[in-house]
Design an enzyme around this catalytic site. Structure first.
Site, PDB file in Angstrom:
ATOM      1  N   ASP A 105       0.836  -1.082   0.204  1.00  0.00           N
ATOM      2  CA  ASP A 105      -0.017  -0.110   0.056  1.00  0.00           C
ATOM      3  C   ASP A 105       0.909   1.409   0.094  1.00  0.00           C
ATOM      4  OD1 ASP A 105      -2.003   2.068   0.462  1.00  0.00           O
ATOM      5  OD2 ASP A 105      -2.367   1.515   2.410  1.00  0.00           O
ATOM      6  N   ASP A 294      -1.560   5.601  -5.402  1.00  0.00           N
ATOM      7  CA  ASP A 294      -2.183   4.854  -4.114  1.00  0.00           C
ATOM      8  C   ASP A 294      -2.474   3.383  -4.609  1.00  0.00           C
ATOM      9  OD1 ASP A 294      -3.122   3.751  -1.782  1.00  0.00           O
ATOM     10  OD2 ASP A 294      -4.549   5.070  -1.614  1.00  0.00           O
TER      11      ASP A 294
END
Ligand code: NAG
Length: 409
Positions: A105, A294
């Site tokens: 992430d 992201d």
């Protein structure tokens, strides 16, 4: 460990080299801010010994440097697999003696996992990290995280060895959950998060910890990692190198936004506007907050204005609050979309602009581009996995920039 020694050795030599300014109140020593400038004199010294030092003994202060040079060849590739509907992507990570499946992430900076400290009733079917011989508990350090959907996790902190592909960091902060609630428990097969953002977003209190990548960086050939996520199938992250057989053409680099490190995100400027097919549009209401690359988000999230303008080009599209966003008949053809990245655009082909079918017959589809909503208009745009399915992306931490190129299929 190695880098701590390095800094001590380097500072001793740089302090000796810089002028000391005397004043009536005492004295001040100019501080060199960039680690690179601190390292350079040692690198130059080391080179001289490499060229002329055969048979000579290396001075003690150069030993850590030599050791680092010898280790500075590491590169690694790790497979990234999608969960159902490509909601998230995970990679295997070895923590101590346990292999867990973590969501890589770039939008966060914590490494947390289900663990033997998690109460059995909250473990679901997850793999556990069991702190063992190589772990050192960090008493007094705690963490907690909560999401808008009500899921929460909190716990304690260990240092342990953490290995991704062939690269191991011996003392990495591992956040072991002592309490987990909500969606995290049912979210198999993902056993936790592997944050790849900047240290600012780490949530250990009272002392933040660097990410695994920040700790590994000195060992790597290049201070970069790359993401190649693929629809419905395995892709890869690479660490320390760019695999040029995974993209076509050359990589376009754009600097990070000036607030990227202080906000913790892989943030770029997003004020250029956008394109639908070949037509350019100005972004009159948004873009000022930038855009975040992201990998931990699934979709592309932009302002209402942009999203509405895009779906104007999609036959019979509509915003359906009861379905959670913009939908359209699956027979519609989706135009190519270009999102702003610094002074240029990243292209997302129309085939990536449909996220999923909503019914088994494939009548209604749900778009990859959705609105952040009026309430969130000061948030950065979010470039989630959809962008990474269309582009090979280079996260260049060393040079504080993002690079991207069309994917080789
Ligand atoms: C680079 O990518 C290609 C194509 O996906 C793959 O076959 C190759 O093994 C990769 N190289 C490395 C060193 O990971």
């Amino acid at each position: 460990m190695l880098s701590t020694i390095m800094i001590v050795a380097a500072c001793a030599s740089c302090i000796a080299a810089v002028p000391v300014t005397k004043s009536t109140d005492g004295f001040s020593i100019p501080i060199v801010h960039t680690p690179l400038e601190i390292r350079d004199p040692l690198a130059a010294m080391f080179k001289i010994y490499q060229r002329y030092g055969e048979g000579l003994e290396l001075p003690e202060e150069l030993l850590p440097y030599a050791e680092q040079q010898n280790q500075k060849r590491d590169v690694s590739t790790v497979v990234a697999k999608p969960t159902a509907r490509d909601v998230e992507y995970w990679c295997p990570v070895l923590i101590g003696d346990d292999t867990l499946q973590l969501n890589f992430d770039t939008g966060s900076s914590t490494l947390w996992t289900f663990s033997s400290d998690t109460p059995p009733s909250q473990r679901g079917s997850h793999r556990l990290y069991t702190p063992g011989k190589t772990s050192v508990e960090q008493t007094g350090q705690t963490w907690s995280v909560s999401y808008a959907d009500g899921s929460k996790a909190s716990g304690k902190v260990y240092y342990d060895s953490v290995k991704v592909g062939s690269i191991s960091v011996p003392y990495q902060a591992v956040q072991a959950a002592t309490s987990v609630s909500g969606g995290f428990i049912s979210n198999a097969p993902i056993d936790g998060l592997f944050g790849l953002g900047f240290a600012k977003l780490n949530n250990i209190k009272p002392t933040r910890s660097p990410t695994w990548f920040a700790n590994a960086m000195d060992k790597l050939t290049l201070g970069v990692f790359t993401a190649d996520l693929r629809p419905g199938t395995a892709g890869a992250y690479t660490f320390g190198f760019i695999n040029s057989s995974r993209h076509t053409g050359s990589i376009t680099y754009q600097p990070l936004h000036s607030t990227a490190a202080s906000r913790g995100w892989w943030l770029v400027d997003a004020t250029k506007g956008y394109k639908i097919c070949d037509q350019a549009f100005q972004d009159s209401t948004g873009g000022a907050a930038g855009a975040v690359f992201d990998t931990g988000s699934t979709l592309l999230m932009m302002s209402d204005e942009i999203v509405k303008n895009y779906y104007k080009k999609v036959t019979a599209s509509q915003f359906a609050a009861n379905r959670g966003g913009w939908i359209y008949p699956c027979a519609a053809k989706l135009p190519d979309f270009y999102v702003p990245v610094g002074s240029t655009y990243a292209k997302i082909e129309g085939k990536h602009m449909t996220y999923t079918k909503l019914d088994t017959q494939g009548r209604t589809c749900f778009g990859s581009l959705q609105t952040l909503g009026e309430k969130n208009k000061n948030l950065p745009y979010i470039y989630g996995d959809i962008l990474f399915k269309a582009n090979y992306v280079v996260f260049d931490m060393k040079n504080e920039r993002i690079g991207f190129a069309p994917k080789r299929s």
